[in-house]
Design a protein around this motif. Structure first.
Motif, mmCIF file in Angstrom:
data_model
loop_
_atom_site.group_PDB
_atom_site.id
_atom_site.type_symbol
_atom_site.label_atom_id
_atom_site.label_comp_id
_atom_site.label_asym_id
_atom_site.label_seq_id
_atom_site.Cartn_x
_atom_site.Cartn_y
_atom_site.Cartn_z
ATOM 1 N N PHE A 153 0.831 -1.187 0.000
ATOM 2 C CA PHE A 153 0.000 0.000 0.000
ATOM 3 C C PHE A 153 0.879 1.255 0.000
ATOM 4 O O PHE A 153 1.976 1.251 0.580
ATOM 5 C CB PHE A 153 -0.917 0.004 1.225
ATOM 6 N N PRO A 154 0.412 2.318 -0.628
ATOM 7 C CA PRO A 154 1.212 3.555 -0.680
ATOM 8 C C PRO A 154 1.551 4.071 0.713
ATOM 9 O O PRO A 154 0.676 4.169 1.577
ATOM 10 C CB PRO A 154 0.287 4.528 -1.430
ATOM 11 N N ASP A 155 2.828 4.346 0.905
ATOM 12 C CA ASP A 155 3.331 4.962 2.141
ATOM 13 C C ASP A 155 3.081 4.112 3.387
ATOM 14 O O ASP A 155 3.004 4.645 4.505
ATOM 15 C CB ASP A 155 2.706 6.353 2.352
ATOM 16 N N GLU A 156 2.996 2.805 3.238
ATOM 17 C CA GLU A 156 2.710 2.004 4.425
ATOM 18 C C GLU A 156 3.849 2.056 5.441
ATOM 19 O O GLU A 156 3.641 1.831 6.640
ATOM 20 C CB GLU A 156 2.397 0.552 4.050
ATOM 21 N N ALA A 157 5.049 2.363 4.997
ATOM 22 C CA ALA A 157 6.176 2.473 5.921
ATOM 23 C C ALA A 157 6.000 3.641 6.889
ATOM 24 O O ALA A 157 6.641 3.685 7.954
ATOM 25 C CB ALA A 157 7.480 2.632 5.145
ATOM 26 N N ALA A 158 5.134 4.556 6.521
ATOM 27 C CA ALA A 158 4.920 5.721 7.394
ATOM 28 C C ALA A 158 4.106 5.367 8.638
ATOM 29 O O ALA A 158 4.179 6.068 9.653
ATOM 30 C CB ALA A 158 4.194 6.819 6.610
ATOM 31 N N PHE A 159 3.347 4.272 8.581
ATOM 32 C CA PHE A 159 2.473 3.905 9.696
ATOM 33 C C PHE A 159 3.304 3.489 10.906
ATOM 34 O O PHE A 159 4.187 2.627 10.821
ATOM 35 C CB PHE A 159 1.542 2.762 9.265
ATOM 36 N N LYS A 160 3.011 4.079 12.065
ATOM 37 C CA LYS A 160 3.798 3.845 13.280
ATOM 38 C C LYS A 160 3.292 2.658 14.105
ATOM 39 O O LYS A 160 3.965 2.232 15.050
ATOM 40 C CB LYS A 160 3.780 5.104 14.159
ATOM 41 N N GLY A 161 2.139 2.130 13.740
ATOM 42 C CA GLY A 161 1.601 0.993 14.485
ATOM 43 C C GLY A 161 2.046 -0.335 13.902
ATOM 44 O O GLY A 161 3.024 -0.420 13.161
ATOM 45 N N TYR A 175 -4.526 -6.601 21.607
ATOM 46 C CA TYR A 175 -5.264 -5.557 20.901
ATOM 47 C C TYR A 175 -6.363 -4.947 21.782
ATOM 48 O O TYR A 175 -7.191 -4.163 21.302
ATOM 49 C CB TYR A 175 -5.869 -6.102 19.607
ATOM 50 N N SER A 176 -6.394 -5.298 23.048
ATOM 51 C CA SER A 176 -7.414 -4.735 23.935
ATOM 52 C C SER A 176 -7.216 -3.222 24.053
ATOM 53 O O SER A 176 -6.103 -2.724 24.251
ATOM 54 C CB SER A 176 -7.328 -5.384 25.317
ATOM 55 N N GLY A 177 -8.320 -2.515 23.908
ATOM 56 C CA GLY A 177 -8.275 -1.060 23.990
ATOM 57 C C GLY A 177 -7.644 -0.378 22.801
ATOM 58 O O GLY A 177 -7.438 0.838 22.819
ATOM 59 N N LYS A 178 -7.320 -1.135 21.767
ATOM 60 C CA LYS A 178 -6.658 -0.580 20.582
ATOM 61 C C LYS A 178 -7.679 -0.304 19.470
ATOM 62 O O LYS A 178 -8.731 -0.942 19.386
ATOM 63 C CB LYS A 178 -5.592 -1.547 20.066
ATOM 64 N N ARG A 179 -7.320 0.639 18.610
ATOM 65 C CA ARG A 179 -8.106 0.909 17.405
ATOM 66 C C ARG A 179 -7.547 0.035 16.282
ATOM 67 O O ARG A 179 -6.342 0.073 15.996
ATOM 68 C CB ARG A 179 -8.014 2.379 17.022
ATOM 69 N N VAL A 180 -8.433 -0.759 15.663
ATOM 70 C CA VAL A 180 -8.008 -1.749 14.667
ATOM 71 C C VAL A 180 -8.731 -1.499 13.349
ATOM 72 O O VAL A 180 -9.943 -1.241 13.333
ATOM 73 C CB VAL A 180 -8.293 -3.190 15.146
ATOM 74 N N VAL A 181 -7.985 -1.577 12.248
ATOM 75 C CA VAL A 181 -8.582 -1.556 10.916
ATOM 76 C C VAL A 181 -8.248 -2.879 10.237
ATOM 77 O O VAL A 181 -7.069 -3.268 10.163
ATOM 78 C CB VAL A 181 -8.066 -0.388 10.053
ATOM 79 N N VAL A 182 -9.271 -3.575 9.780
ATOM 80 C CA VAL A 182 -9.082 -4.824 9.046
ATOM 81 C C VAL A 182 -9.353 -4.547 7.575
ATOM 82 O O VAL A 182 -10.463 -4.161 7.209
ATOM 83 C CB VAL A 182 -10.018 -5.935 9.555
ATOM 84 N N THR A 333 -10.282 9.789 7.100
ATOM 85 C CA THR A 333 -9.128 9.152 7.725
ATOM 86 C C THR A 333 -9.601 8.121 8.749
ATOM 87 O O THR A 333 -10.507 8.408 9.557
ATOM 88 C CB THR A 333 -8.225 10.178 8.428
ATOM 89 N N LEU A 334 -9.000 6.945 8.724
ATOM 90 C CA LEU A 334 -9.268 5.909 9.719
ATOM 91 C C LEU A 334 -8.065 5.819 10.643
ATOM 92 O O LEU A 334 -6.981 5.417 10.218
ATOM 93 C CB LEU A 334 -9.515 4.558 9.042
ATOM 94 N N ASP A 335 -8.250 6.211 11.904
ATOM 95 C CA ASP A 335 -7.168 6.114 12.877
ATOM 96 C C ASP A 335 -7.016 4.662 13.327
ATOM 97 O O ASP A 335 -8.016 3.955 13.529
ATOM 98 C CB ASP A 335 -7.457 7.006 14.084
ATOM 99 N N ALA A 336 -5.764 4.245 13.501
ATOM 100 C CA ALA A 336 -5.524 2.851 13.868
ATOM 101 C C ALA A 336 -4.235 2.700 14.654
ATOM 102 O O ALA A 336 -3.249 3.411 14.408
ATOM 103 C CB ALA A 336 -5.477 1.973 12.614
ATOM 104 N N ASP A 337 -4.262 1.768 15.601
ATOM 105 C CA ASP A 337 -3.050 1.316 16.284
ATOM 106 C C ASP A 337 -2.529 0.041 15.625
ATOM 107 O O ASP A 337 -1.333 -0.212 15.624
ATOM 108 C CB ASP A 337 -3.336 1.044 17.763
ATOM 109 N N ILE A 338 -3.469 -0.743 15.079
ATOM 110 C CA ILE A 338 -3.139 -2.008 14.413
ATOM 111 C C ILE A 338 -3.893 -2.068 13.097
ATOM 112 O O ILE A 338 -5.096 -1.785 13.045
ATOM 113 C CB ILE A 338 -3.533 -3.218 15.281
#
Length: 498
Positions: A153-161, A175-182, A333-338
């Motif tokens: 995916f474009p710029d995936e290296a930029a993701f800090k999670g 992943y408890s308490g984390k924001r997740v995008v599948v 924008t979808l915010d995510a930790d994982i």
């Protein structure tokens, strides 16, 4: 001739491989066999996948073996229960001692002189050995275990999670308490979302396009009732037949009346989600039902997670990854930790084993399927490939039965090899599988083809296969047998056919 190490070599110790071994034990008890399993455990898919909520997407009365009743209360079973079922089957029928674990098949060469397969395997330590067998039975499934499909995916290296593929799920992931995008809209994504929603802060299923989704009860009340009043095998057989009949009827009606089927399927989602939810955007695919596999969710768990607010669906395209999540084409924008890339499988035919005839490499893309079991001009070789419109094991059981019938007939005839002979490759052929799913379309040129007429036609129909593989004579004018007095060169026959 070179001395045989085993009569039959089975590749893979998952549902197909364990089932093949048991069928040999029951129907061809005189045959010696060995199972080579690349991993260190029994179970195949059900041992490999360990992501949250892993479960069957078929009912266990048809995904289970025909000879071993499924007796658990849940018909839509979780991964550990299925793994236990396969292991219990192996132990009940004494299969485990016949398995060589951590043994990967590298190549297989048919020797016309020896009338046998010379199979090169590699152990965990990298050491290689050659096994000589009369019959090679490929039961390793149809996708790569070492690598799932993972687009960049474009710029995936930029993701800090964390970015995770379900096929390689970290056992210690919290992943408890984390924001997740599948990312994805297939069975894996629809399993992950409700399972992770229980403890995640929020989970979003991000899909480019919708998939048909059907809810069914996880517990089959009729099956559980019948087990109380009938022997397990009787109850299991009755429910198995009921489910097969329903599957086949539903598939035929869907293909016959796609518009009506679409209306009903989407209507069921509307009933689940209630007014105000944009069902057309998120659950109304652009293709007709069964052009891709339908997704089964037990007890409406996906819909319940969405209605609770713990989960959501976004139907959009990815613009790029950001430090904190994903920017969509729409500007949202979808915010995510994982981020979980449930983007599919990498398919591979015969586990990527390099097959040759008398030293000449074979291109699977230039072969024709024979009865959904064997391949044109390939001696003593069978491949298990289950249904795309029903449970895998329904076809796996029939395939194993056919192989046993073939082996027994070879013994009766004193034959050392059996081969579906194709005199001339047809001008018109069709893809191995009539499915529009991306994971099939990406690699169909690497799979055998099929013709429009029997016996080179691949049926996605249990009743047709049951008749062809269990009842019809094996000697059909296409299957050719070789006896020691007159050995044939498979290589020369293949060259002549081409």
């Amino acid at each position: 001739m070179t001395k045989l190490d085993k009569d039959v070599l089975i590749i893979g110790a998952g549902l197909s491989g364990i089932g093949a071994a048991v069928h040999l034990h029951k129907l061809s008890p005189g045959k010696t066999y060995r199972i080579y399993e690349a991993r260190d455990a029994i179970g195949g898919t059900w041992d490999l996948f360990r992501y949250p909520g892993i479960r069957s997407d078929s009912d266990m009365h048809t995904l289970g073996f025909d000879f071993k009743p499924w007796t658990e209360a849940k018909a839509i079973a979780d991964g550990p229960s299925i793994r236990k079922y396969v292991n219990d089957t192996a132990d009940e029928y004494g299969v485990r001692p016949h398995i060589s674990f951590n043994t990967k098949i590298v190549s297989a060469d048919w020797s016309s002189k020896d009338q046998a397969w010379h199979v090169v395997s590699e152990g965990k330590d990298g050491a290689r050995q050659t096994t000589v067998c009369r019959f090679l039975f490929m039961c390793g499934g149809y996708y790569r275990y070492d690598q799932g499909y993972r687009p960049e995916f474009p710029d995936e290296a930029a993701f800090k999670g964390q970015i995770i593929h379900p096929q390689h799920w970290p056992e210690d992931l919290d992943y408890s308490g984390k924001r997740v995008v599948v990312i994805g809209s297939g069975a894996t994504a629809m399993t992950l979302v409700p399972a992770m929603a229980e403890t995640a802060a929020h989970i979003t299923m991000l899909q480019r396009s919708p998939t048909y989704v059907v809810s069914r009860p996880a517990v089959d009340k009729m099956a559980n009732f019948l087990r109380q009043i009938l022997p397990d095998q009787w109850a299991y057989t009755l429910i198995r037949w009921r489910n097969v009949l329903f599957q086949q009827f539903f598939f035929r009606q869907t293909r016959k009346n796609p518009d009506k089927a679409r209306e009903r399927l989407i209507g069921m989602v509307r009933e689940e989600m209630g007014p105000g939810y944009d069902v057309d955007k998120h659950f109304n695919p652009a293709y007709n039902p069964w052009e891709q596999r339908l997704c089964l969710v037990p007890d409406s768990d996906l819909f319940n997670a969405l209605k609770s607010g713990k989960a959501s669906v976004e139907t959009d395209h990815i613009e790029r990854f950001t430090e904190t999540g994903i920017l969509l084409k729409s500007g949202k924008t979808l915010d995510a930790d994982i981020i979980v890339t449930a983007t599919g499988l990498n398919l591979i035919f015969m586990n990527g084993v390099q097959v040759s005839l008398d030293g000449a490499p074979v291109d699977p893309g230039r072969l024709l399927n024979y009865k959904g079991v064997m391949l044109s001009n390939m001696p003593n070789l069978a491949v298990t490939f289950g249904y795309t419109n029903a449970s895998w094991t329904l076809k796996a059981d029939l395939t194993s039965e056919y192989v046993c019938r073939l082996l027994n007939l070879m013994d009766e005839k004193g034959a050392t090899s059996a081969m579906p002979y194709l005199a001339q490759y047809p001008n018109e052929t069709e893809p191995f599988v009539d499915f529009s799913s991306g994971y099939f379309q990406r690699v169909m040129d690497q799979f055998p083809r099929q013709h429009t007429e029997a016996p080179w036609k691949l049926h996605q129909n249990y009743f047709a296969d049951r008749k062809n593989l269990r009842e019809q004579p094996i000697e059909d004018g296409v299957m050719q047998f070789t006896v020691p007095a007159a050995p044939a060169s498979a290589k020369s026959e293949l060259q002549a056919a081409e």
